[in-house]
Design a protein around this motif. Structure first.
Motif, PDB file in Angstrom:
ATOM      1  N   LYS A  97       0.878  -1.273  -0.067  1.00 43.62           N
ATOM      2  CA  LYS A  97       0.037   0.060  -0.187  1.00 43.62           C
ATOM      3  C   LYS A  97       0.692   1.147  -0.088  1.00 43.62           C
ATOM      4  O   LYS A  97       1.903   1.320   0.740  1.00 43.62           O
ATOM      5  CB  LYS A  97      -0.761   0.168   1.294  1.00 43.62           C
ATOM      6  N   PRO A  98       0.683   2.416  -1.017  1.00 43.08           N
ATOM      7  CA  PRO A  98       1.281   3.471  -0.748  1.00 43.08           C
ATOM      8  C   PRO A  98       1.267   4.195   0.577  1.00 43.08           C
ATOM      9  O   PRO A  98       0.607   4.062   1.417  1.00 43.08           O
ATOM     10  CB  PRO A  98       0.643   4.409  -1.685  1.00 43.08           C
ATOM     11  N   LEU A  99       2.512   4.608   1.072  1.00 37.98           N
ATOM     12  CA  LEU A  99       2.962   5.256   2.234  1.00 37.98           C
ATOM     13  C   LEU A  99       1.942   6.343   2.613  1.00 37.98           C
ATOM     14  O   LEU A  99       1.385   6.656   3.887  1.00 37.98           O
ATOM     15  CB  LEU A  99       4.211   5.779   2.503  1.00 37.98           C
ATOM     16  N   ALA A 100       1.417   7.154   1.534  1.00 36.04           N
ATOM     17  CA  ALA A 100       0.351   8.245   1.894  1.00 36.04           C
ATOM     18  C   ALA A 100      -0.824   7.587   2.182  1.00 36.04           C
ATOM     19  O   ALA A 100      -1.566   8.683   2.948  1.00 36.04           O
ATOM     20  CB  ALA A 100       0.259   9.273   0.494  1.00 36.04           C
ATOM     21  N   GLU A 101      -1.250   6.338   2.218  1.00 38.00           N
ATOM     22  CA  GLU A 101      -2.519   5.810   2.546  1.00 38.00           C
ATOM     23  C   GLU A 101      -2.306   5.478   4.208  1.00 38.00           C
ATOM     24  O   GLU A 101      -3.415   4.733   4.543  1.00 38.00           O
ATOM     25  CB  GLU A 101      -2.969   4.942   1.677  1.00 38.00           C
ATOM     26  N   PHE A 102      -1.041   5.504   4.710  1.00 33.57           N
ATOM     27  CA  PHE A 102      -0.752   5.064   6.312  1.00 33.57           C
ATOM     28  C   PHE A 102      -1.500   6.053   7.109  1.00 33.57           C
ATOM     29  O   PHE A 102      -1.611   7.202   6.830  1.00 33.57           O
ATOM     30  CB  PHE A 102       0.669   4.533   6.615  1.00 33.57           C
ATOM     31  N   ASP A 103      -1.700   5.504   8.296  1.00 34.19           N
ATOM     32  CA  ASP A 103      -2.098   6.487   9.151  1.00 34.19           C
ATOM     33  C   ASP A 103      -0.706   7.157  10.074  1.00 34.19           C
ATOM     34  O   ASP A 103      -0.950   8.258  10.243  1.00 34.19           O
ATOM     35  CB  ASP A 103      -2.860   5.655  10.618  1.00 34.19           C
ATOM     36  N   VAL A 104       0.123   6.461  10.032  1.00 30.68           N
ATOM     37  CA  VAL A 104       1.391   6.834  10.411  1.00 30.68           C
ATOM     38  C   VAL A 104       2.621   6.290   9.855  1.00 30.68           C
ATOM     39  O   VAL A 104       2.590   5.304   9.353  1.00 30.68           O
ATOM     40  CB  VAL A 104       1.574   6.552  12.220  1.00 30.68           C
ATOM     41  N   VAL A 105       3.468   7.283   9.705  1.00 28.52           N
ATOM     42  CA  VAL A 105       4.943   6.945   8.899  1.00 28.52           C
ATOM     43  C   VAL A 105       5.758   7.362   9.990  1.00 28.52           C
ATOM     44  O   VAL A 105       6.062   8.544  10.197  1.00 28.52           O
ATOM     45  CB  VAL A 105       5.090   7.598   7.518  1.00 28.52           C
ATOM     46  N   GLY A 106       6.623   6.590  10.515  1.00 29.81           N
ATOM     47  CA  GLY A 106       7.464   6.708  11.534  1.00 29.81           C
ATOM     48  C   GLY A 106       8.795   6.243  11.127  1.00 29.81           C
ATOM     49  O   GLY A 106       9.203   4.896  10.597  1.00 29.81           O
ATOM     50  N   PHE A 107       9.694   7.332  11.046  1.00 26.87           N
ATOM     51  CA  PHE A 107      11.311   7.201  10.629  1.00 26.87           C
ATOM     52  C   PHE A 107      12.031   6.815  11.850  1.00 26.87           C
ATOM     53  O   PHE A 107      11.840   7.458  12.758  1.00 26.87           O
ATOM     54  CB  PHE A 107      11.586   8.133   9.883  1.00 26.87           C
ATOM     55  N   SER A 108      12.899   5.681  11.517  1.00 27.90           N
ATOM     56  CA  SER A 108      14.067   5.456  12.824  1.00 27.90           C
ATOM     57  C   SER A 108      15.169   6.183  12.155  1.00 27.90           C
ATOM     58  O   SER A 108      15.453   6.227  10.994  1.00 27.90           O
ATOM     59  CB  SER A 108      14.372   4.066  12.609  1.00 27.90           C
ATOM     60  N   VAL A 109      15.697   7.052  12.941  1.00 33.21           N
ATOM     61  CA  VAL A 109      17.016   8.003  12.306  1.00 33.21           C
ATOM     62  C   VAL A 109      18.152   7.806  13.152  1.00 33.21           C
ATOM     63  O   VAL A 109      18.366   8.231  14.306  1.00 33.21           O
ATOM     64  CB  VAL A 109      16.580   9.389  12.639  1.00 33.21           C
ATOM     65  N   PRO A 110      18.961   6.628  12.826  1.00 34.08           N
ATOM     66  CA  PRO A 110      20.118   6.427  13.532  1.00 34.08           C
ATOM     67  C   PRO A 110      21.326   7.273  13.318  1.00 34.08           C
ATOM     68  O   PRO A 110      22.469   7.172  14.114  1.00 34.08           O
ATOM     69  CB  PRO A 110      20.352   4.826  13.087  1.00 34.08           C
ATOM     70  N   TYR A 111      21.251   7.890  12.171  1.00 31.35           N
ATOM     71  CA  TYR A 111      22.515   8.750  11.816  1.00 31.35           C
ATOM     72  C   TYR A 111      22.309  10.014  10.733  1.00 31.35           C
ATOM     73  O   TYR A 111      21.277   9.952  10.382  1.00 31.35           O
ATOM     74  CB  TYR A 111      23.745   7.844  11.250  1.00 31.35           C
ATOM     75  N   GLU A 112      23.126  11.052  11.019  1.00 28.81           N
ATOM     76  CA  GLU A 112      22.862  12.306  10.238  1.00 28.81           C
ATOM     77  C   GLU A 112      22.719  12.309   8.909  1.00 28.81           C
ATOM     78  O   GLU A 112      21.986  12.947   7.976  1.00 28.81           O
ATOM     79  CB  GLU A 112      23.831  13.212  10.862  1.00 28.81           C
ATOM     80  N   LEU A 113      23.416  11.295   8.204  1.00 29.65           N
ATOM     81  CA  LEU A 113      23.544  11.272   6.832  1.00 29.65           C
ATOM     82  C   LEU A 113      22.143  10.752   6.217  1.00 29.65           C
ATOM     83  O   LEU A 113      21.985  10.762   4.973  1.00 29.65           O
ATOM     84  CB  LEU A 113      24.718  10.434   6.491  1.00 29.65           C
TER      85      LEU A 113
END
Length: 410
Positions: A97-113
């Motif tokens: 399913k396209p991400l825009a159709e999700f309720d939440v999009v949660g990013f894990s951000v382990p490093y600045e790059l």
């Protein structure tokens, strides 16, 4: 897979990255799902599938009734170009399913790059990168992970930012989403949660700390990747945090206080994982295995009945490695061993508050060689404060000395 024809899969590198359907992936009845939570990792499949935090959140969320956590990774440039050219939105692996159709999009951000990759993934998903440009129809875009310790660089991107441990916070955010439909209402409610920062609403936030790791057992049935990944083995988090204060280490500060999973919990997880995944390589996930209070009993418990299992440990403190631990690791099928002197001169080790000596290093390598290891990996850092050219050259000199005198590969 939305509009991604089979013939296009033959035109990209490693199409197995995008297929989903792996052993132990979680599928749910779409009709019973009320909240779709996309766990987004801003790097390719091989790296994201090796990230322990991703595995923990995937298991926790999918245990919740009505919530379906699905995975999405940054596509390699070949597929990213196709998605743009063919006007195909970025999608989750489980349901396609396209991400825009999700309720939440949660990013894990382990490093600045990974910051720019997050922007690219949102663009490929047809989700505006800046929160003020998103409407009530767009999903909540949230972030967590090591880099959220300083959320300032991306305050205009995320609706919510989780500071600290995420196990409890993601459940609470998901419960709010189960109980509400309005996006603004969800943001306001989540801004009241401990450890959750809402840009434009929150003024201060207290770091979230999970006090009892056993309350959230490490998942036993981890997903077996479709293609070789960076850490293609069973890795179980045995502890979180650190007892030391090395001045170069961000993780040692962010994951305080030091906490251990119980011995019984860890042994159970390892043994069940061997059965449920088919792997024969296991690894301890922690900042310092030599600080684990039950390191010897753990290795003994895993190695005695399972001689064909390779036991790996993370980079070991040179000053904390005991011969008893080395003996136990040697009793299993040998894996690589990594020692972390960090700096090659006494002066620079003192600057970074690293309490090891060259004698510690040489003694441990002699023991490793006697027990059958023919190569070791050493971790050094370049660019430390007060570093001189002499400190840099000392890395080469020490490595050559070890290789020449002890006759091991470095």
């Amino acid at each position: 897979m939305p509009n991604l024809r089979e013939d296009l899969l033959y035109s990209i590198d490693k199409p197995s990255r995008y297929l989903g359907g792996e052993v132990n992936c979680i599928l749910k009845n779409p009709d019973e799902v009320k909240v779709r939570f996309a766990l987004a990792f801003p790097d390719i499949y091989e790296i994201g599938m090796s990230y322990a935090g991703f595995k923990i959140l995937y298991a926790i969320l999918n245990r919740m009734e009505g919530v379906w956590a699905q995975r999405v990774f940054a596509p390699w440039t070949d597929l990213a170009d196709i998605l743009e050219q063919k006007d195909i939105p970025l999608f989750g692996l489980e349901e396609k399913k396209p991400l825009a159709e999700f309720d939440v999009v949660g990013f894990s951000v382990p490093y600045e790059l990974s910051y720019t990759t997050i922007i690219r993934m949102l663009k490929l998903s047809r989700i505006p990168a800046q929160r003020q440009d998103r409407s009530h129809k767009h999903p909540l875009v949230i972030a967590g992970g090591t880099c959220t310790a300083n959320p300032t660089p991306y305050l205009d991107i995320f609706d919510l930012i989780v500071i600290g441990d995420g196990e409890e916070a993601v459940q609470e955010i998901s419960k709010i989403c189960l109980e509400t439909k309005d996006k603004k209402e969800r943001i306001i409610a989540a801004s009241c949660l401990e450890g959750v920062f809402a840009p434009g609403i929150s003024k201060t936030v207290k770091r979230r700390i999970v006090k009892d790791l056993d309350a959230y057992p490490f998942p036993e049935a981890t997903i077996v990747a479709n293609t070789p990944i960076v850490h293609d083995r069973i890795g179980v988090e045995v502890s979180r945090g650190c007892t030391r204060g090395c001045r170069f280490c961000q993780a040692g500060m962010l994951y305080r206080p030091y906490r251990e999973r119980s011995f019984d919990s860890v042994v159970q997880t390892f043994k069940q994982s061997l059965h449920l995944t088919g792997y024969d390589d296991i690894s301890l996930i922690c900042l310092s295995a030599t600080d684990l209070s039950y390191i010897d009993p753990l290795i003994e418990s895993l190695s005695n009945p399972l001689r064909e299992v390779s036991i790996g440990v993370p980079s070991l403190r040179v000053e904390g490695l005991k011969k008893s631990s080395i003996d136990l690791i040697a009793s299993s099928k040998k894996s690589g061993v990594t020692l972390a002197p960090e700096a090659a001169t006494t002066r620079l080790r003192q600057v970074i508050n690293k309490g090891n000596t060259e004698e510690d290093l040489l003694k441990n390598i002699e023991t490793l060689k006697a027990l059958g290891w023919q190569s070791v990996k050493l971790y050094f850092m370049v660019g430390l404060p007060t570093e001189t050219q002499e400190d840099v050259e000392a890395i080469c000199d020490l490595s050559k000395k070890i290789s020449r005198d002890l006759r091991v590969r470095v």
